[in-house]
Design a protein around this motif. Structure first.
Motif, PDB file in Angstrom:
ATOM      1  N   THR B 142       0.851  -1.196   0.000  1.00 11.50           N
ATOM      2  CA  THR B 142       0.000   0.000   0.000  1.00 11.50           C
ATOM      3  C   THR B 142       0.882   1.240   0.000  1.00 11.50           C
ATOM      4  O   THR B 142       1.994   1.230   0.535  1.00 11.50           O
ATOM      5  N   LYS B 143       0.378   2.276  -0.600  1.00  4.15           N
ATOM      6  CA  LYS B 143       1.095   3.558  -0.683  1.00  4.15           C
ATOM      7  C   LYS B 143       1.378   4.069   0.725  1.00  4.15           C
ATOM      8  O   LYS B 143       0.521   4.045   1.606  1.00  4.15           O
ATOM      9  N   GLU B 144       2.605   4.553   0.921  1.00  8.01           N
ATOM     10  CA  GLU B 144       2.980   5.113   2.224  1.00  8.01           C
ATOM     11  C   GLU B 144       3.903   6.291   1.924  1.00  8.01           C
ATOM     12  O   GLU B 144       5.081   6.087   1.618  1.00  8.01           O
ATOM     13  N   GLY B 145       3.367   7.496   1.973  1.00  7.62           N
ATOM     14  CA  GLY B 145       4.145   8.680   1.569  1.00  7.62           C
ATOM     15  C   GLY B 145       4.516   8.540   0.099  1.00  7.62           C
ATOM     16  O   GLY B 145       3.683   8.191  -0.730  1.00  7.62           O
ATOM     17  N   SER B 146       5.798   8.697  -0.191  1.00 13.32           N
ATOM     18  CA  SER B 146       6.222   8.538  -1.589  1.00 13.32           C
ATOM     19  C   SER B 146       6.549   7.077  -1.891  1.00 13.32           C
ATOM     20  O   SER B 146       6.768   6.708  -3.035  1.00 13.32           O
ATOM     21  N   GLY B 147       6.605   6.253  -0.840  1.00 12.35           N
ATOM     22  CA  GLY B 147       6.978   4.852  -1.037  1.00 12.35           C
ATOM     23  C   GLY B 147       5.823   3.902  -0.801  1.00 12.35           C
ATOM     24  O   GLY B 147       4.658   4.239  -1.036  1.00 12.35           O
ATOM     25  N   TRP B 148       6.163   2.679  -0.359  1.00 16.90           N
ATOM     26  CA  TRP B 148       5.182   1.623  -0.203  1.00 16.90           C
ATOM     27  C   TRP B 148       5.401   0.867   1.112  1.00 16.90           C
ATOM     28  O   TRP B 148       6.503   0.844   1.636  1.00 16.90           O
ATOM     29  N   THR B 172      -0.917  -4.523  -5.654  1.00 14.41           N
ATOM     30  CA  THR B 172      -1.061  -3.090  -5.420  1.00 14.41           C
ATOM     31  C   THR B 172      -2.460  -2.620  -5.812  1.00 14.41           C
ATOM     32  O   THR B 172      -2.867  -1.513  -5.480  1.00 14.41           O
ATOM     33  N   ALA B 173      -3.187  -3.450  -6.527  1.00 12.21           N
ATOM     34  CA  ALA B 173      -4.565  -3.103  -6.915  1.00 12.21           C
ATOM     35  C   ALA B 173      -5.278  -4.381  -7.345  1.00 12.21           C
ATOM     36  O   ALA B 173      -4.646  -5.420  -7.531  1.00 12.21           O
ATOM     37  N   GLY B 218      11.121   2.458  -0.612  1.00 14.98           N
ATOM     38  CA  GLY B 218      10.950   3.717  -1.334  1.00 14.98           C
ATOM     39  C   GLY B 218      10.312   3.490  -2.698  1.00 14.98           C
ATOM     40  O   GLY B 218      10.132   2.344  -3.132  1.00 14.98           O
ATOM     41  N   ALA B 219       9.988   4.590  -3.363  1.00 19.24           N
ATOM     42  CA  ALA B 219       9.376   4.495  -4.696  1.00 19.24           C
ATOM     43  C   ALA B 219      10.346   3.833  -5.676  1.00 19.24           C
ATOM     44  O   ALA B 219       9.924   3.170  -6.625  1.00 19.24           O
ATOM     45  N   ASP B 220      11.645   3.990  -5.409  1.00 21.72           N
ATOM     46  CA  ASP B 220      12.636   3.419  -6.326  1.00 21.72           C
ATOM     47  C   ASP B 220      12.770   1.902  -6.180  1.00 21.72           C
ATOM     48  O   ASP B 220      13.542   1.268  -6.900  1.00 21.72           O
ATOM     49  N   ALA B 221      12.022   1.317  -5.246  1.00 25.30           N
ATOM     50  CA  ALA B 221      12.064  -0.142  -5.083  1.00 25.30           C
ATOM     51  C   ALA B 221      11.180  -0.847  -6.108  1.00 25.30           C
ATOM     52  O   ALA B 221      11.269  -2.058  -6.284  1.00 25.30           O
ATOM     53  N   VAL B 222      10.311  -0.085  -6.774  1.00 24.22           N
ATOM     54  CA  VAL B 222       9.434  -0.712  -7.768  1.00 24.22           C
ATOM     55  C   VAL B 222      10.280  -1.138  -8.974  1.00 24.22           C
ATOM     56  O   VAL B 222      11.048  -0.346  -9.515  1.00 24.22           O
ATOM     57  N   LEU B 223      10.117  -2.410  -9.352  1.00 27.10           N
ATOM     58  CA  LEU B 223      10.847  -2.941 -10.514  1.00 27.10           C
ATOM     59  C   LEU B 223       9.833  -3.031 -11.660  1.00 27.10           C
ATOM     60  O   LEU B 223       8.856  -3.771 -11.579  1.00 27.10           O
TER      61      LEU B 223
END
Lengths: 398, 380
Positions: B142-148, B172-173, B218-223
């Motif tokens: 789930t979204k948490e600030g700019s990350g997950w 995520t959905a 963080g958001a950069d963890a999304v592959l």
């Protein structure tokens, strides 16, 4: 001809069920139900309870202290015991050496050995196969040389099941090395406490210790322990193997196995539905159930023949072949049902009774070890290749 | 058409053969399996040095420009030696997904050091209920600030204990079993909130159950793209399947060779048991099965990078069906023809049998892939 049980047989089934419910220790029942490994004492408690009732040697004739069950009663007894999660009766005393002793033994031997088998106070094991003598059992080389009133036994036996728990071993030994292979063999009873016997574990593919190698180094055995005549042990051996092959079909256990497999297929999920609703898998279970039914009715036909006074003949080999294949198929499908959760290997939980939580459901961690272990069923008691050889020769005359 | 190996590929095959011969004598393997990690860092360093960890990646990604055939070549040799180093989870699965959809920054931070042997990965996709459906994912991000924030459970994750990063397939959905709404995350192996239960597997590998309790990334963890991970995971698993098929052909060759040797030397009834026709025919069937498996593995290795996803999926599933069938036949026959010795821990036969058995269960059984193949073939 009538398939339905008579009122009397129904009553007998109720009696057996009530007895098992009242006398099978709850912890032993739970272990069997959950597929856990049993210890020596677990088997002994149940077998001694059966012994007191006079049912442990349920295949024996009345004359030797058996209950004199009819074939229908035997069938009922085996099925009810399996349905109630009783452990399988260890066959070495009850189904192997016992019948050999009452068929070929002296009066003195009958007096000495049979009561302890009936009551399960002595644990027997088998000394047949040798490292160089598997399918070709008659090539065995463990030697017994007569010196006065003793035999001196030297050699080794392998695939000795549960010998590390045994009090006595029955052995095929070579007493005449010049005769034809089958003609120089004798059947000896040996106390496992005799000096010179060493038991060495064989670890199997599932990581467990169930079988052993047994070494004999100048082991002194009284001549009085010879069953039947010297050099005529092959007759006892053949008689015993025919009996072994009958029990090997394991129909009640396989029926129980199919039910357990269905339970697992109901519990396992596949695309959000129970796996048992997957048509491909359901058909595999159905196919298996049909195979078990065919086996069951073949065994019933053999039992019915025996009720007319016959001994099991070479056609029993067919039961062993199909029975062993079915046992393997059950474990194969169980593993398929469990899927990737068959992978975790938990030796502590599996072998040492640790309190470790299983990974996934309890049945999952047993699936692969069972599958690996059950490969032995088409190998032991004469491999299926040997069984087919017997049928082609003895039944079909090829 | 030319199905022969190039000179370079032959050299790779020789090197892999030498590695297995030097490092994976059967008793040596037993020792490696008993170490804490279950694999040897010095072997991993050697694989990096030989270029195996980077051989199948493009040069612009820091690799050496090879592909699935190179993977096939080494995996087959690994199968012969029952190699324990985590090549499949790290290079084929982890590296494969990063190379396929990773950002430039991710490739630099993850793929480059992996190729040098300095990073290992694991792929966490399976859940208790999911069986072989990659979309049956309930672990939630789930979204948490700019990350997950990730919470849920993953099971039988190979190499999780040794992995520097775990690639997690999360929802995520969307609803359960929906292909849309899945996202891949790169999570540090020692992330806060991530707990592991480690265990050995039946075939002497290592795997873990993972529990994610509000693991923040963080958001950069999304592959790759958010909600778009399903086809990425599906292709990664298909590549892993083809690699596993190559490993299985190696296992089959080795176990067939051991069995052939055994039936030529084991005497019963005064003759080698290989003189009995019933065993001769079974042995011939073993070899035929292994040949079919080899052919299907080669076919799948050649088609696994096809532009058409249906071609790729059919190639992987077709090969997996064959490997399941052939592996079972060769494994079971090897045990049967070895008699009692075949079920002992002492001989390598039972270990090949166990590995072949587990390969059938990984990423879908014969039955699963038969259904998948049938659906793909009938729809086309």
């Amino acid at each position: 001809m009538d398939l339905a049980f008579t009122a009397e047989e129904q009553k007998f089934a109720d009696e057996v069920r009530a007895f098992v419910k009242a006398n099978l220790p709850a912890d032993v029942r739970d272990k069997v139900k959950n597929g856990k490994h049993l210890g020596r004492d677990d088997y002994m408690r149940w077998q001694q309870a059966l012994g007191k009732k006079g049912w442990l040697v349920y295949t024996w004739p009345k004359k030797y202290g058996g209950p004199g069950f009819t074939p229908a009663q035997r069938y009922i007894f085996e099925n009810v015991c399996a349905e109630e999660y009783a452990p399988g009766i260890i066959p070495f005393g009850t189904k192997m050496v016992g019948p050999v002793i009452y068929t070929f033994g002296s009066e003195e031997q009958k007096q000495k050995y049979l009561p302890a088998i009936r009551e399960s106070t002595v644990w027997w094991c088998q000394g047949y196969s040798e490292p160089g003598s598997g399918s070709d059992l008659a090539s065995l080389r463990t030697k017994a040389e007569k010196q006065g009133d003793h035999y001196i036994v030297n050699g080794s036996k392998t695939w000795n099941t549960m010998g590390h728990w045994a009090d006595w071993i029955f052995c095929l030994v070579r007493t005449d090395s010049k005769a034809k292979p089958q003609e120089g063999i004798s059947f000896l009873l040996i106390d496992m406490k005799t000096p010179g016997i060493t038991v060495k574990p064989i670890i199997m593919a599932d990581g467990g210790h169930e079988v052993n190698e047994v070494f004999f180094d100048n082991v002194k055995v009284p001549v009085a322990n010879l069953v039947g005549k010297e050099n005529e042990g092959w007759t006892c051996a053949k008689f015993l193997l025919a009996n072994e092959r009958l029990g090997i079909a394991a129909v009640p256990q396989s029926k129980r196995g199919v039910e357990a497999l269905k339970d697992i297929a109901r519990a396992e999920q596949d695309n959000g539905k129970p796996l048992i609703e997957n048509p491909g898998f359901a058909e595999k279970i159905a196919d298996l159930e049909i195979q078990v039914t065919a086996l069951e009715f073949t065994e019933l036909r053999v039992l019915s023949q025996m009720a007319q006074g016959g001994q099991p003949g070479p056609e029993v080999s067919g039961l062993k072949i199909r029975g062993s294949e079915i046992q393997q198929r059950i474990t194969e499908l169980t593993m398929e049902a469990v899927g990737e959760y068959a992978a975790p290997y938990l030796p502590g939980l599996l072998w040492h009774g640790s309190n470790e939580e299983p990974v996934g459901p309890e049945y999952a961690h047993l699936a692969a070890p069972r599958y690996f272990n059950t490969r032995k069923t088409t190998i032991y008691g004469g491999s299926n290749e040997i069984q087919k050889g017997i049928i082609s020769k003895m039944v079909l005359g090829l | 058409m030319d199905l022969s190996l190039s000179d370079e590929q032959k050299q790779l095959q020789d090197a892999a053969e030498r590695f297995v011969r030097d490092k994976y004598a059967f008793e040596n393997r037993r020792k490696i399996a008993a170490t804490e990690k279950g694999w040897l860092p010095e072997n991993w360093a050697q694989m990096a040095e030989l270029g195996w960890l980077g051989m199948s990646f493009k040069e612009e990604d820091g690799g050496y420009g090879g592909g699935p055939i190179e993977t096939m070549i080494v995996m087959e040799q690994f199968g012969k030696g029952l190699v324990l180093e985590p090549f499949l989870p790290t290079v084929v699965l982890g590296g494969g997904m990063i190379a396929a959809v990773g950002s430039a920054a991710q490739k630099e931070a993850l793929l480059a050091p992996m190729i040098e042997g300095k990073k290992q990965f694991a792929f966490a996709w399976l859940e208790r209920q999911s069986r072989y459906n990659l979309a049956d994912v309930s672990l939630k991000a789930t979204k948490e600030g700019s990350g997950w924030s990730l919470s849920g459970h993953k099971g039988v994750v190979y190499n999780a204990a040794s992995a520097d990063q775990i690639i997690v397939l999360a929802r995520t959905a969307g609803s359960a079993r929906e292909e849309k709404g899945l996202t891949l995350f790169v999570v540090d192996g020692n992330a806060k909130g991530l707990s592991r239960r480690d265990y050995p597997t039946q075939d002497s590998l290592r795997a873990s159950e993972l529990t994610f309790d509000k693991v923040s990334v963080g958001a950069d963890a999304v592959l790759g793209t958010v909600d778009g991970a399903f086809p990425v995971a599906e292709d990664a698993v298909d590549r892993a399947i083809v690699a596993l098929c190559a490993e299985a052909t190696g296992c089959m060759d080795a176990v067939n060779a051991a069995t052939l040797e055994y039936i030529k030397t084991r005497k019963q009834f005064g003759v080698p048991i290989g003189k009995f026709q019933v065993l001769q025919h079974r042995m011939v069937d073993c070899f035929t099965n292994a040949q079919e498996a080899r052919s299907m593995t080669l076919m799948a290795s050649l088609k696994i990078e096809d532009k058409d996803p249906v071609v790729r999926h059919k190639a992987a599933s077709g090969a997996k069906v064959q490997i399941g069938k052939s592996g079972k036949f060769c494994g079971q026959s090897a045990v049967q023809m070895h008699g009692g010795m075949g079920v002992t821990d002492e001989l390598s036969v039972s270990h090949y049998f166990k590995r072949l058995t587990m390969i059938d269960l990984m990423f879908g059984t014969q039955q699963h892939h038969l259904t998948r193949y049938s659906n793909l073939a009938m729809a086309a």
